[in-house]
Design a protein around this motif. Sequence first.
Motif, PDB file in Angstrom:
ATOM      1  N   SER A  39       0.810  -1.217   0.000  1.00  0.00           N
ATOM      2  CA  SER A  39       0.000   0.000   0.000  1.00  0.00           C
ATOM      3  C   SER A  39       0.847   1.273   0.000  1.00  0.00           C
ATOM      4  O   SER A  39       0.303   2.369  -0.054  1.00  0.00           O
ATOM      5  CB  SER A  39      -0.955   0.008   1.191  1.00  0.00           C
ATOM      6  OG  SER A  39      -0.220   0.031   2.393  1.00  0.00           O
ATOM      7  N   SER A  40       2.174   1.131   0.022  1.00  0.00           N
ATOM      8  CA  SER A  40       3.055   2.293   0.054  1.00  0.00           C
ATOM      9  C   SER A  40       3.221   2.954  -1.310  1.00  0.00           C
ATOM     10  O   SER A  40       3.755   4.060  -1.393  1.00  0.00           O
ATOM     11  CB  SER A  40       4.431   1.905   0.597  1.00  0.00           C
ATOM     12  OG  SER A  40       5.109   1.070  -0.319  1.00  0.00           O
ATOM     13  N   HIS A  42       1.628   4.247  -5.159  1.00  0.00           N
ATOM     14  CA  HIS A  42       0.372   4.825  -5.669  1.00  0.00           C
ATOM     15  C   HIS A  42       0.220   4.472  -7.143  1.00  0.00           C
ATOM     16  O   HIS A  42       1.099   4.807  -7.928  1.00  0.00           O
ATOM     17  CB  HIS A  42       0.359   6.337  -5.491  1.00  0.00           C
ATOM     18  CG  HIS A  42      -0.947   6.946  -5.920  1.00  0.00           C
ATOM     19  ND1 HIS A  42      -2.098   6.780  -5.180  1.00  0.00           N
ATOM     20  CD2 HIS A  42      -1.278   7.677  -6.994  1.00  0.00           C
ATOM     21  CE1 HIS A  42      -3.078   7.409  -5.789  1.00  0.00           C
ATOM     22  NE2 HIS A  42      -2.611   7.955  -6.894  1.00  0.00           N
ATOM     23  N   PRO A  43      -0.853   3.815  -7.541  1.00  0.00           N
ATOM     24  CA  PRO A  43      -1.918   3.235  -6.716  1.00  0.00           C
ATOM     25  C   PRO A  43      -1.408   1.985  -5.993  1.00  0.00           C
ATOM     26  O   PRO A  43      -0.446   1.355  -6.440  1.00  0.00           O
ATOM     27  CB  PRO A  43      -3.001   2.885  -7.733  1.00  0.00           C
ATOM     28  CG  PRO A  43      -2.273   2.635  -9.001  1.00  0.00           C
ATOM     29  CD  PRO A  43      -1.082   3.573  -8.976  1.00  0.00           C
ATOM     30  N   PRO A  44      -2.049   1.621  -4.894  1.00  0.00           N
ATOM     31  CA  PRO A  44      -1.604   0.444  -4.127  1.00  0.00           C
ATOM     32  C   PRO A  44      -1.633  -0.831  -4.974  1.00  0.00           C
ATOM     33  O   PRO A  44      -2.483  -0.990  -5.830  1.00  0.00           O
ATOM     34  CB  PRO A  44      -2.629   0.348  -2.993  1.00  0.00           C
ATOM     35  CG  PRO A  44      -3.228   1.693  -2.906  1.00  0.00           C
ATOM     36  CD  PRO A  44      -3.187   2.276  -4.278  1.00  0.00           C
TER      37      PRO A  44
END
Length: 70
Positions: A39-40, A42-44
Amino acid sequence: MLQPLDGYSLFNIARGIAPRVIMFLPRNVDINQLADLSSSVHPPWALEVEKNFLNGKLKAITAYFSASSL
């Protein structure tokens, strides 16, 4: 020669090359850290975790990361 890199750096290098990344990790890896890693960006990225057992004992963990658009 090659310098040791942490998992975060290796993940970012690999995701710059391919839309999917697979990491074969020790059995004591923190699954929450893998979720944070996916999730770090973008996008996850999507994350799937597989526990690898041999003779009924946990031996390793394989983490499959993939870009969400796939």
